[in-house]
Design a protein around this motif. Sequence first.
Motif, PDB file in Angstrom:
ATOM      1  N   ILE A  28       0.869  -1.171   0.000  1.00 24.62           N
ATOM      2  CA  ILE A  28       0.000   0.000   0.000  1.00 24.62           C
ATOM      3  C   ILE A  28       0.900   1.213   0.000  1.00 24.62           C
ATOM      4  CG2 ILE A  28      -1.968   1.082   1.138  1.00 24.62           C
ATOM      5  CD1 ILE A  28      -1.981  -1.262   3.077  1.00 24.62           C
ATOM      6  N   GLY A  29       1.104   1.761  -1.144  1.00 22.31           N
ATOM      7  CA  GLY A  29       1.950   2.942  -1.205  1.00 22.31           C
ATOM      8  C   GLY A  29       3.374   2.610  -0.812  1.00 22.31           C
ATOM      9  N   GLY A  30       4.208   3.607  -0.786  1.00 17.67           N
ATOM     10  CA  GLY A  30       5.623   3.370  -0.498  1.00 17.67           C
ATOM     11  C   GLY A  30       5.834   2.960   0.947  1.00 17.67           C
ATOM     12  N   GLY A  31       6.618   1.926   1.144  1.00 20.05           N
ATOM     13  CA  GLY A  31       7.046   1.584   2.491  1.00 20.05           C
ATOM     14  C   GLY A  31       5.994   0.959   3.381  1.00 20.05           C
ATOM     15  N   PHE A  32       4.930   0.448   2.785  1.00 20.46           N
ATOM     16  CA  PHE A  32       3.914  -0.159   3.645  1.00 20.46           C
ATOM     17  C   PHE A  32       3.440  -1.453   3.016  1.00 20.46           C
ATOM     18  CE2 PHE A  32       0.019  -0.493   6.079  1.00 20.46           C
ATOM     19  CZ  PHE A  32       0.419  -0.002   7.306  1.00 20.46           C
ATOM     20  N   LEU A  33       3.453  -2.499   3.824  1.00 14.19           N
ATOM     21  CA  LEU A  33       3.120  -3.828   3.323  1.00 14.19           C
ATOM     22  C   LEU A  33       1.977  -4.363   4.173  1.00 14.19           C
ATOM     23  CD1 LEU A  33       4.456  -5.927   1.321  1.00 14.19           C
ATOM     24  CD2 LEU A  33       5.613  -6.847   3.325  1.00 14.19           C
ATOM     25  N   ALA A  34       0.968  -4.951   3.528  1.00 14.96           N
ATOM     26  CA  ALA A  34      -0.166  -5.451   4.304  1.00 14.96           C
ATOM     27  C   ALA A  34      -0.679  -6.760   3.726  1.00 14.96           C
ATOM     28  CB  ALA A  34      -1.290  -4.422   4.307  1.00 14.96           C
ATOM     29  N   ALA A  46      13.231   0.571   6.130  1.00 12.79           N
ATOM     30  CA  ALA A  46      14.496   0.471   5.407  1.00 12.79           C
ATOM     31  C   ALA A  46      14.414  -0.449   4.190  1.00 12.79           C
ATOM     32  CB  ALA A  46      15.601   0.001   6.346  1.00 12.79           C
ATOM     33  N   LEU A  47      13.641  -1.522   4.290  1.00 14.73           N
ATOM     34  CA  LEU A  47      13.591  -2.484   3.187  1.00 14.73           C
ATOM     35  C   LEU A  47      12.567  -2.070   2.141  1.00 14.73           C
ATOM     36  CD1 LEU A  47      13.659  -5.935   5.038  1.00 14.73           C
ATOM     37  CD2 LEU A  47      15.524  -4.861   3.735  1.00 14.73           C
ATOM     38  N   GLN A  48      12.823  -2.471   0.894  1.00 15.22           N
ATOM     39  CA  GLN A  48      11.821  -2.309  -0.154  1.00 15.22           C
ATOM     40  C   GLN A  48      10.646  -3.238   0.153  1.00 15.22           C
ATOM     41  OE1 GLN A  48      12.014  -0.113  -2.669  1.00 15.22           O
ATOM     42  NE2 GLN A  48      13.853   0.567  -1.603  1.00 15.22           N
ATOM     43  N   PRO A  49       9.421  -2.795  -0.115  1.00 16.39           N
ATOM     44  CA  PRO A  49       8.264  -3.656   0.170  1.00 16.39           C
ATOM     45  C   PRO A  49       8.376  -5.038  -0.479  1.00 16.39           C
ATOM     46  CG  PRO A  49       7.542  -1.438  -0.345  1.00 16.39           C
ATOM     47  CD  PRO A  49       9.026  -1.451  -0.566  1.00 16.39           C
ATOM     48  N   ARG A  50       8.838  -5.066  -1.694  1.00 10.82           N
ATOM     49  CA  ARG A  50       8.919  -6.369  -2.354  1.00 10.82           C
ATOM     50  C   ARG A  50       9.976  -7.266  -1.693  1.00 10.82           C
ATOM     51  NH1 ARG A  50       7.479  -8.954  -7.167  1.00 10.82           N
ATOM     52  NH2 ARG A  50       8.994 -10.566  -7.675  1.00 10.82           N
ATOM     53  N   THR A  51      11.011  -6.646  -1.207  1.00 11.69           N
ATOM     54  CA  THR A  51      12.041  -7.415  -0.500  1.00 11.69           C
ATOM     55  C   THR A  51      11.430  -8.054   0.745  1.00 11.69           C
ATOM     56  OG1 THR A  51      13.706  -5.855  -1.268  1.00 11.69           O
ATOM     57  CG2 THR A  51      14.307  -7.245   0.599  1.00 11.69           C
ATOM     58  N   MET A  52      10.649  -7.244   1.456  1.00 16.54           N
ATOM     59  CA  MET A  52      10.016  -7.770   2.660  1.00 16.54           C
ATOM     60  C   MET A  52       9.043  -8.896   2.314  1.00 16.54           C
ATOM     61  SD  MET A  52      10.091  -7.717   5.799  1.00 16.54           S
ATOM     62  CE  MET A  52       9.568  -7.261   7.410  1.00 16.54           C
ATOM     63  N   ALA A  53       8.291  -8.700   1.274  1.00 17.74           N
ATOM     64  CA  ALA A  53       7.329  -9.736   0.874  1.00 17.74           C
ATOM     65  C   ALA A  53       8.062 -11.030   0.515  1.00 17.74           C
ATOM     66  CB  ALA A  53       6.498  -9.241  -0.309  1.00 17.74           C
ATOM     67  N   THR A  54       9.189 -10.901  -0.149  1.00 18.00           N
ATOM     68  CA  THR A  54       9.972 -12.085  -0.521  1.00 18.00           C
ATOM     69  C   THR A  54      10.554 -12.758   0.724  1.00 18.00           C
ATOM     70  OG1 THR A  54      10.568 -10.925  -2.562  1.00 18.00           O
ATOM     71  CG2 THR A  54      11.808 -12.913  -2.044  1.00 18.00           C
ATOM     72  N   LEU A  55      11.004 -11.913   1.628  1.00 14.95           N
ATOM     73  CA  LEU A  55      11.599 -12.435   2.863  1.00 14.95           C
ATOM     74  C   LEU A  55      10.562 -13.207   3.695  1.00 14.95           C
ATOM     75  CD1 LEU A  55      14.278 -12.327   4.458  1.00 14.95           C
ATOM     76  CD2 LEU A  55      13.488 -10.199   5.506  1.00 14.95           C
ATOM     77  N   VAL A  56       9.367 -12.681   3.730  1.00 14.87           N
ATOM     78  CA  VAL A  56       8.302 -13.356   4.485  1.00 14.87           C
ATOM     79  C   VAL A  56       7.981 -14.704   3.838  1.00 14.87           C
ATOM     80  CG1 VAL A  56       5.858 -13.235   5.125  1.00 14.87           C
ATOM     81  CG2 VAL A  56       7.335 -11.230   5.434  1.00 14.87           C
ATOM     82  N   GLN A  57       7.931 -14.718   2.517  1.00 17.22           N
ATOM     83  CA  GLN A  57       7.669 -15.986   1.822  1.00 17.22           C
ATOM     84  C   GLN A  57       8.805 -16.971   2.074  1.00 17.22           C
ATOM     85  OE1 GLN A  57       4.805 -16.804  -0.029  1.00 17.22           O
ATOM     86  NE2 GLN A  57       5.735 -18.816   0.289  1.00 17.22           N
ATOM     87  N   MET A  58      10.017 -16.459   2.033  1.00 12.99           N
ATOM     88  CA  MET A  58      11.187 -17.308   2.287  1.00 12.99           C
ATOM     89  C   MET A  58      11.114 -17.894   3.703  1.00 12.99           C
ATOM     90  SD  MET A  58      15.145 -16.018   2.347  1.00 12.99           S
ATOM     91  CE  MET A  58      16.499 -17.140   2.692  1.00 12.99           C
TER      92      MET A  58
END
Lengths: 174, 523
Positions: A28-34, A46-58
């Motif tokens: 949701i917009g820059g810097g927010f993942l839901a 600090a992390l890119q949202p997509r990086t965080m999403a990938t990390l969570v999947q990992m």
Amino acid sequence: MSETEDKRGLTRRALLSRTIAAAGSFIIGGGFLAARDAAWATELSALQPRTMATLVQMARDIYPHDQIGDAHYVTAVKSYDAADQAEGIEAGIAELDAAAQAMGHQSYLDIGWERDRVDVLRSIEESDFFQRVRGGLVTGLYNQKAVWPVFGYEGESYSHGGYIDQGFNDIAWI
Amino acid sequence: MAAPFDLKDDGVVVIIGTGAGGGVLANELAQKGISVVALEAGGRYLPEDYVNDEWESFGQLAWLDPRSTSGDWRVAKDFSGLPAWIVKAVGGTTTHWAGASLRFQPHEWKAKTTYGEVAGASLLDWPIDAEEMAPYYDKAEEKLRVTRTGDRPGLPGNNNYKVFEAGAKALGYEKVHSGNMAINSVDGDERPACQQLGFCFQGCKFGAKWSSAYTDIPRGEATGNLEVRERAHALRIEHGPDGRVNGVVYADADGNEHKQMARVVCVAGNSYESPRLLLNSASSMYPDGLANSSGQVGRNYMRHLTGSVYGIFDKPVKMWRGTTMAGIMQDEARHDPSRGFVGGYELETLSLGLPFMAAFLDPGSWGREFTTALDHYENMAGMWIVGEDMPQESNRVTLNTDLTDQFGMPVANVHYSDHENDRAMRAHAYDRGQAMYDAVGATRTLPTPPYPSTHNLGTNRMSQNASDGVVNRNGRAHDVENLFVSDGSQFTTGAAENPTLTIVALAIRQADHIAQEMNAGTL
Ligand SMILES: Cc1cc2nc3c(=O)[nH]c(=O)nc-3n(C[C@H](O)[C@H](O)[C@H](O)COP(=O)(O)OP(=O)(O)OC[C@H]3O[C@@H](n4cnc5c(N)ncnc54)[C@H](O)[C@@H]3O)c2cc1C
Ligand code: SF4
């Protein structure tokens, strides 16, 4: 990473929809993942949202528990969303995506089956990045008191006087 | 003169470490009117301070100063900086211990004679035997209030024990019971009966379990003859031109160095720190380290072969409820080479909470094979293998000069590789443990690798001859007449039993010896 995306001509919209499909989370917009169902949301510093999403999947693919919601995996890796960690994590996730691409996938998050994601993880299993994430999860995930009930674990009993009157020998089937 | 003692007071016995060996020795000497300064690297924590949470407690109590590892043991790969799980606190590892308190079997004092030559093993007979130790075991069992000794009843079995017992009996095993535990089964000696908290490894918040932290140490202090100096980390032992030790240099909580003069020095820092201290005390007179003319300081490190078996059932067990070590099967503890190995092993119930289970079930592994096991945590039962491992000269603690601690001292490197006999015994024990759970309906069993060492033995071993050991039958250094070793590092061989009752019995015996010698003017 955005460089690779650009090369492939991915629009931001396409990226978002892939993220939704693969990880059940969206940006949701820059810097927010839901989470799509709003079960959790996290602001990234600090992390890119997509990086965080990938990390969570990992994280989920390393220690998959289908009865544990994403929110707990997010909590488990949230400490990497810090200025002094971001560079290493971004690089590690880029490594992971490169490994996925080497196996014919567009990116880690694009892979539909856990089996195929696990193959990618196996290919980087000896890397410092993988070991760092895996090692951190051992305490990051399982030491969250909120997940204990999912496993039936009751933790301390001192506050109610021990298990002596709380079923320490109540097994009936043996 | 009463405690506290002056640094220059050279009439005191200085004990380094206040765990099972040092804590008991300190009290026993104090009760006899002997002045004692006990130096303890850790702080003081009492039952009200203990935390019933595995990682938080670990952070509070565990020895976390750096160490390094080598050898083919899996611990060196999975926990390269944490070869042992032991405590740095007043009371030492008796805060963490489970309380299993077993006597050696008589033949185990004579391992070399009983087992014969075992290739690659540095077996020796102890210079003492079961008969000589019997009265000291009696005293140790009284002190620790061990269940099923004296007139004390056993503890009630918990859920984990009931599964274990049914499995053992289904296989025809007979010596199956809820253990000989240093845990009160009835109130006594100012300690309550066990309330089945299930956090024995984190320090017993009721004080039902014996620990020197809240028994021997305060009782010794109450005599006025014992001063426990906490957060006092011994760095080296010094000696005079006559070769006798004359004091211990230690760093206080602020890192400032002091020297406590001494008439006698007793080393009881557990089996890594004790040899490390002797090696770090090398001088021009003792270039290979103190008490090391035999070259045996640090060698023959033993840790019991260990391993665990967890069984998953189709119904809940809830093994975490109640005493962590809730029962034992002893039929396999005998020496019976027809099984393909010398010596024997005990099987004892064990439970880990979810956080530790995740860390120790199969360190390093991941994916569904691992997580589906944890998914059934509630339906798990667990047991631990304690078997006699072979002493080997090459399994040893050495100084790692490339790695220093907060005081700039070289740390201990711990090298361990299994002996063939260890592997054969562990395979047998895994098989029997898995069979026990299978016999009562396990749907899956998990032969789990050894954890970081909890039993650490042998690195300053006792021997008849000065050429093949570090200390004599009284734990007194062969080379230095006023230097003693008072912890598990003096073990000649490890036997199949958990070591602490024997460490305590040896400390009581050593106190008698030191007092006699001091009275006779020969010390
Ligand atoms: C989880 C767990 C469960 C266990 N369960 C059992 C059991 O059921 N039965 C059993 O028999 N045994 C058990 N043990 C083992 C038992 O705790 C040890 O065998 C025993 O405590 C060892 O006694 P020790 O005197 O050799 O050393 P410790 O008790 O470890 O004491 C050594 C002390 O010396 C201090 N020290 C070290 N170096 C220095 C220095 N340089 N200066 C000052 N102080 C120093 C340390 O801080 C420590 O306090 C268990 C251990 C663990 C970890
Ligand atoms: S189970 Fe018993 S011995 Fe263990 S911590 Fe609880 S009260 Fe203490």
